[in-house]
Design an enzyme around this catalytic site. Structure first.
Site, PDB file in Angstrom:
ATOM      1  N   ASP A   1       3.343 -12.692   9.563  1.00 11.87           N
ATOM      2  CA  ASP A   1       4.354 -12.779  10.624  1.00 11.87           C
ATOM      3  C   ASP A   1       4.275 -14.109  11.368  1.00 11.87           C
ATOM      4  O   ASP A   1       5.301 -14.723  11.693  1.00 11.87           O
ATOM      5  CB  ASP A   1       4.184 -11.620  11.616  1.00 11.87           C
ATOM      6  CG  ASP A   1       4.741 -10.314  11.059  1.00 11.87           C
ATOM      7  OD1 ASP A   1       5.524 -10.365  10.090  1.00 11.87           O
ATOM      8  OD2 ASP A   1       4.386  -9.250  11.593  1.00 11.87           O
TER       9      ASP A   1
ATOM     10  N   ASP B   1      -1.178 -10.985  12.907  1.00 12.11           N
ATOM     11  CA  ASP B   1      -0.632 -10.803  11.557  1.00 12.11           C
ATOM     12  C   ASP B   1      -0.289 -12.179  10.979  1.00 12.11           C
ATOM     13  O   ASP B   1       0.628 -12.850  11.442  1.00 12.11           O
ATOM     14  CB  ASP B   1       0.613  -9.910  11.625  1.00 12.11           C
ATOM     15  CG  ASP B   1       1.111  -9.543  10.232  1.00 12.11           C
ATOM     16  OD1 ASP B   1       1.285  -8.358   9.951  1.00 12.11           O
ATOM     17  OD2 ASP B   1       1.329 -10.481   9.408  1.00 12.11           O
TER      18      ASP B   1
ATOM     19  N   THR C   1      -0.614   7.709  -1.205  1.00 11.57           N
ATOM     20  CA  THR C   1      -1.932   7.613  -1.872  1.00 11.57           C
ATOM     21  C   THR C   1      -2.827   6.579  -1.184  1.00 11.57           C
ATOM     22  O   THR C   1      -4.045   6.581  -1.402  1.00 11.57           O
ATOM     23  CB  THR C   1      -1.776   7.170  -3.337  1.00 11.57           C
ATOM     24  OG1 THR C   1      -1.246   5.840  -3.348  1.00 11.57           O
ATOM     25  CG2 THR C   1      -0.847   8.083  -4.103  1.00 11.57           C
TER      26      THR C   1
ATOM     27  N   ARG D   1       0.847  -1.182   0.000  1.00 12.21           N
ATOM     28  CA  ARG D   1       0.000   0.000   0.000  1.00 12.21           C
ATOM     29  C   ARG D   1       0.894   1.248   0.000  1.00 12.21           C
ATOM     30  O   ARG D   1       1.743   1.399   0.864  1.00 12.21           O
ATOM     31  CB  ARG D   1      -0.883  -0.016   1.256  1.00 12.21           C
ATOM     32  CG  ARG D   1      -2.116   0.844   1.117  1.00 12.21           C
ATOM     33  CD  ARG D   1      -3.149   0.446   2.146  1.00 12.21           C
ATOM     34  NE  ARG D   1      -3.783  -0.807   1.786  1.00 12.21           N
ATOM     35  CZ  ARG D   1      -4.979  -0.892   1.191  1.00 12.21           C
ATOM     36  NH1 ARG D   1      -5.662   0.186   0.942  1.00 12.21           N
ATOM     37  NH2 ARG D   1      -5.484  -2.051   0.882  1.00 12.21           N
TER      38      ARG D   1
END
Ligand code: PRP
Ligand code: URA
Length: 209
Positions: free
Chosen positions: A203, A200, A108, A104
């Site tokens: 992870d 996560d 933006t 990402r």
């Protein structure tokens, strides 16, 4: 629930998802559980594959059988999707594997593709996109955009844990895609993590916590 959204109801999946969530599950067990759940979900997600007639010779005589009539490609969304590939490949060893990586952009906030490698005949294939987590839905919706731009037109999405927010985003962006979810959770927290979730996924899968 949208008829394209399939929630798994198998007791083995429910049991394994619970073990996966536990913070006490080590990397090795986490990885194996992701493999096992992907395999069980792969069985469910392939139950409408087209068949064609196929004749074989048994030691005694000819038998009329069936063979899968569609070529299949599994596409993990990097990196956590990688953990689901082997389970589905064990069911469909002849499947090819494409890869898609997104990040990402900090300014933006739009997803940017950093890696994409697809089989050349992707237009003819049943594509199964895999990612353990469907949180905001941004990654899955963008990955499927990029995959469609390469010509794929027959896509399923398989994830382990989804938030209602992500299901909405994905099904509105891609109403043609069948979505398979092992467990639908409550909501997202302010950082975009699924609650109760499992933390996560990348992870925990790769031991990079
Ligand atoms: C995780 C997960 C999904 C994404 C879901 O990947 O594997 O790809 O987040 O979140 P979203 O629905 O809000 O887009 P992450 O971006 O953490 O990358 P990783 O696989 O490299 O850890
Ligand atoms: N990505 C993850 O790995 N976990 C979440 O809960 C949300 C996004």
């Amino acid at each position: 629930m949208n008829h394209k959204v399939h929630l798994m109801e198998h007791p083995l999946i429910a049991h394994k998802i619970t073990m996966l969530r536990s913070k006490d599950t080590c990397v090795k067990d986490f990885r194996h559980l992701v493999y096992e759940i992907a395999l069980l979900m792969g069985y469910e997600a392939t139950k409408d594959l087209p068949l064609r007639d196929f004749t074989v010779e048994t030691p005694l005589m000819e038998a009329q059988g069936k063979t899968i009539a569609k070529k299949i490609t599994i596409i993990p969304i990097l990196r956590a999707g990688l953990g689901m590939v082997d389970g589905i490949l064990d069911l469909i060893p002849s499947a090819t594997v494409g890869h898609i990586g997104l990040y990402r952009d900090h300014e933006t906030l739009k997803p940017v593709e950093y890696y994409c490698k697809m089989p050349p005949d992707i237009t003819e294939r049943q594509v199964i996109v895999v990612d353990p987590m469907l949180a905001t839905g941004g990654s899955a919706a963008a990955a499927i955009d990029f995959i469609k731009q390469r010509g794929a037109n027959n896509i399923k999405f398989v994830c382990l844990i989804a938030a209602p927010e992500g299901v909405k985003v994905l099904t509105e962006a891609h109403p043609d895609v069948e979505v398979y979810i092992a467990c639908l959770d409550e909501k997202l927290n302010e950082k975009g993590y699924i609650l109760p979730g499992l933390g996560d996924a990348g992870d925990r899968l790769f031991g990079t916590l």
